[in-house]
Design a protein around this motif. Sequence first.
Motif, PDB file in Angstrom:
ATOM      1  N   UNK A 123       0.813  -1.216   0.000  1.00 13.71           N
ATOM      2  CA  UNK A 123       0.000   0.000   0.000  1.00 13.71           C
ATOM      3  C   UNK A 123       0.848   1.268   0.000  1.00 13.71           C
ATOM      4  N   UNK A 124       2.055   1.197   0.540  1.00 14.00           N
ATOM      5  CA  UNK A 124       2.900   2.390   0.638  1.00 14.00           C
ATOM      6  C   UNK A 124       3.294   2.933  -0.731  1.00 14.00           C
ATOM      7  N   UNK A 125       3.399   2.059  -1.715  1.00 14.84           N
ATOM      8  CA  UNK A 125       3.840   2.498  -3.046  1.00 14.84           C
ATOM      9  C   UNK A 125       2.766   2.307  -4.113  1.00 14.84           C
ATOM     10  N   UNK A 126       1.582   1.910  -3.674  1.00  8.34           N
ATOM     11  CA  UNK A 126       0.510   1.615  -4.623  1.00  8.34           C
ATOM     12  C   UNK A 126      -0.082   2.902  -5.193  1.00  8.34           C
ATOM     13  N   UNK A 127      -0.346   2.883  -6.500  1.00 10.13           N
ATOM     14  CA  UNK A 127      -1.046   3.994  -7.132  1.00 10.13           C
ATOM     15  C   UNK A 127      -2.065   3.438  -8.125  1.00 10.13           C
ATOM     16  N   UNK A 128      -3.089   4.197  -8.450  1.00  9.65           N
ATOM     17  CA  UNK A 128      -4.149   3.683  -9.325  1.00  9.65           C
ATOM     18  C   UNK A 128      -3.650   3.201 -10.678  1.00  9.65           C
ATOM     19  N   UNK A 129      -2.657   3.875 -11.263  1.00 11.99           N
ATOM     20  CA  UNK A 129      -2.176   3.474 -12.584  1.00 11.99           C
ATOM     21  C   UNK A 129      -1.564   2.084 -12.552  1.00 11.99           C
ATOM     22  N   UNK A 130      -0.871   1.755 -11.447  1.00  8.34           N
ATOM     23  CA  UNK A 130      -0.274   0.409 -11.359  1.00  8.34           C
ATOM     24  C   UNK A 130      -1.373  -0.640 -11.300  1.00  8.34           C
ATOM     25  N   UNK A 131      -2.429  -0.377 -10.524  1.00  5.02           N
ATOM     26  CA  UNK A 131      -3.525  -1.334 -10.440  1.00  5.02           C
ATOM     27  C   UNK A 131      -4.220  -1.500 -11.787  1.00  5.02           C
ATOM     28  N   UNK A 132      -4.327  -0.404 -12.525  1.00  5.63           N
ATOM     29  CA  UNK A 132      -5.031  -0.444 -13.804  1.00  5.63           C
ATOM     30  C   UNK A 132      -4.237  -1.195 -14.869  1.00  5.63           C
ATOM     31  N   UNK A 133      -2.931  -0.916 -14.948  1.00  2.00           N
ATOM     32  CA  UNK A 133      -2.133  -1.453 -16.052  1.00  2.00           C
ATOM     33  C   UNK A 133      -1.396  -2.750 -15.717  1.00  2.00           C
ATOM     34  N   UNK A 134      -1.290  -3.114 -14.454  1.00  3.30           N
ATOM     35  CA  UNK A 134      -0.604  -4.353 -14.118  1.00  3.30           C
ATOM     36  C   UNK A 134      -1.514  -5.549 -14.386  1.00  3.30           C
ATOM     37  N   UNK A 135      -0.886  -6.713 -14.462  1.00  7.67           N
ATOM     38  CA  UNK A 135      -1.638  -7.941 -14.699  1.00  7.67           C
ATOM     39  C   UNK A 135      -2.505  -8.244 -13.485  1.00  7.67           C
ATOM     40  N   UNK A 136      -3.745  -8.645 -13.712  1.00 11.61           N
ATOM     41  CA  UNK A 136      -4.623  -8.988 -12.607  1.00 11.61           C
ATOM     42  C   UNK A 136      -6.041  -8.506 -12.846  1.00 11.61           C
ATOM     43  N   UNK A 137      -6.947  -8.879 -11.948  1.00 12.76           N
ATOM     44  CA  UNK A 137      -8.362  -8.525 -12.051  1.00 12.76           C
ATOM     45  C   UNK A 137      -8.908  -8.918 -13.427  1.00 12.76           C
ATOM     46  N   UNK A 138      -8.545 -10.139 -13.852  1.00 13.61           N
ATOM     47  CA  UNK A 138      -8.907 -10.589 -15.193  1.00 13.61           C
ATOM     48  C   UNK A 138     -10.414 -10.658 -15.367  1.00 13.61           C
ATOM     49  N   UNK A 139     -10.865 -10.239 -16.551  1.00 11.27           N
ATOM     50  CA  UNK A 139     -12.297 -10.310 -16.859  1.00 11.27           C
ATOM     51  C   UNK A 139     -12.715 -11.726 -17.237  1.00 11.27           C
ATOM     52  N   UNK A 140     -11.744 -12.594 -17.544  1.00 10.33           N
ATOM     53  CA  UNK A 140     -12.067 -13.957 -17.934  1.00 10.33           C
ATOM     54  C   UNK A 140     -12.272 -14.875 -16.753  1.00 10.33           C
ATOM     55  N   UNK A 141     -13.104 -14.432 -15.800  1.00 11.26           N
ATOM     56  CA  UNK A 141     -13.322 -15.210 -14.595  1.00 11.26           C
ATOM     57  C   UNK A 141     -14.655 -15.944 -14.590  1.00 11.26           C
ATOM     58  N   UNK A 142     -15.384 -15.881 -15.685  1.00  4.77           N
ATOM     59  CA  UNK A 142     -16.730 -16.450 -15.687  1.00  4.77           C
ATOM     60  C   UNK A 142     -16.698 -17.943 -15.380  1.00  4.77           C
ATOM     61  N   UNK A 143     -15.809 -18.671 -16.052  1.00  4.04           N
ATOM     62  CA  UNK A 143     -15.723 -20.116 -15.831  1.00  4.04           C
ATOM     63  C   UNK A 143     -15.222 -20.407 -14.421  1.00  4.04           C
ATOM     64  N   UNK A 144     -14.192 -19.651 -13.991  1.00  3.24           N
ATOM     65  CA  UNK A 144     -13.655 -19.851 -12.642  1.00  3.24           C
ATOM     66  C   UNK A 144     -14.705 -19.554 -11.580  1.00  3.24           C
ATOM     67  N   UNK A 145     -15.472 -18.492 -11.787  1.00  2.00           N
ATOM     68  CA  UNK A 145     -16.510 -18.132 -10.823  1.00  2.00           C
ATOM     69  C   UNK A 145     -17.607 -19.192 -10.765  1.00  2.00           C
TER      70      UNK A 145
END
Length: 461
Positions: free
Chosen positions: A248-270
């Motif tokens: 959290x100390x170095x986290x910024x919104x742009x890193x969360x947006x552009x880094x790998x993760x929060x994949x939209x292809x979770x339908x099957x996994x969900x």
Amino acid sequence: MVRLFKHYIPHAVLLLGLLDLALLLIAADLAWTLRAAQIGTDPGTLGERLLPLGGYAVTTLSAMIAVGVYGPDALRSMRFACARLLVAISLAILALALLDFVLPGHTYWRSTLLYAMALAIVLLVLNRAIVGGLLGTTAFRRRILVLGAGLRAQRLKELAAKPGSGFAVVGFIDMTGSNALVPEAVPRSAIADLSGHVANLGASEVVLALEERRNALPLKDLLRVKTAGVHVNEFSSFLERETGRVDLDTLNPSWLIFSDGFSSGRAISSFAKRAFDICASGLLLLVTFPVIAVFALLVKLDSKGPAFFRQKRVGLYGQTFEIIKLRSMRTDAEKDGAKWADKDDPRITRIGSFIRKVRIDELPQVWTVLTGRMSFVGPRPEVPQFVDDLEDKLPYYAERHMVKPGITGWAQINYPYGASIEDARQKLEYDLYYAKNYTPFLDLLIMLQTLRVVLWPEGAR
């Protein structure tokens, strides 16, 4: 590290696990052959017994993962590893003996399991002694060069010095010439060729740890290092990989947006996650109903009040729902409002102290899983009062509500029980890692390692 289903696994753990799997198969086959020879029975071909051998090996390996055989303490201490190995193999034998009872026949002879257990203990201990002696604890540590000499660089230096660290810092480069906190950092002006300097140090990775990147990003240097075949990583991504949490100390919104993760292809996994929740919760309720009934009676006899405790919690997308647990505190525990439990909290009853340590009080929550308000795995749901306070004090706290809450979670198996804002901050970093990198594989890993938390209660209050 090796990235497997979006989760990082240290090379040493992966190698040890593969060797252990091979040795478990060998132990099971030797035990099968030995017992068949004793009773004068044809052991059959390897293909015929491959399924039970594989079942034994996978079950035992799963038990080893569950009790923490591949944790940092076990990798550093032979005594600790041997103790956990004995527990893991004993649990695996009990599970396989139960399977043989449920599916009678030639599935797993009890005598064969006894031989396999003894052989496995010997082979697995020898594996740790030989591999550890030949390779040492630093064999798989990556050599990194840090670009920066400020607070971030200092954090990497401290992290590398911790026992069990997966990397070693081979050098620091002061890119700005001001506010240096690492005295051994070499000024950038003293290095004529950065890519050559990286090669001379034998660095396999360069980590960008600049305090201020505006007008200071060494793009030409980084491009030459990258094209030379050396991995270049950003500070926040590096910390996520090494610590299993989002810093959290170095986290910024742009890193969360552009880094790998929060994949939209979770339908099957969900869908698979929900199907598992329904099947497992239904079965678990049937199996544990007698346990819940017995302890509900004990709770009633131990103190005045209802056997079950109901409370509002915040779940998916910030919606509130009601959880149900076995009551472990006095009925007037929240007369002045909800608050975190303290160590040796006087509000906890005698029977409540026990059921909290072994997590029996959580069993009625399985009903909430069956109804779809919770999952087996996810961030722990908090009471609305705490959530309002934490959202004001902790950045990105609301993002943990983008996944369904769970009975157990990544934070619960990695961080002891917390009762402060700082504890909530630490657990939020693990919750964000889970929300960002969720896969069924990570869920399976969490559920297995939850057994470790139950067997060795760490911070239960």
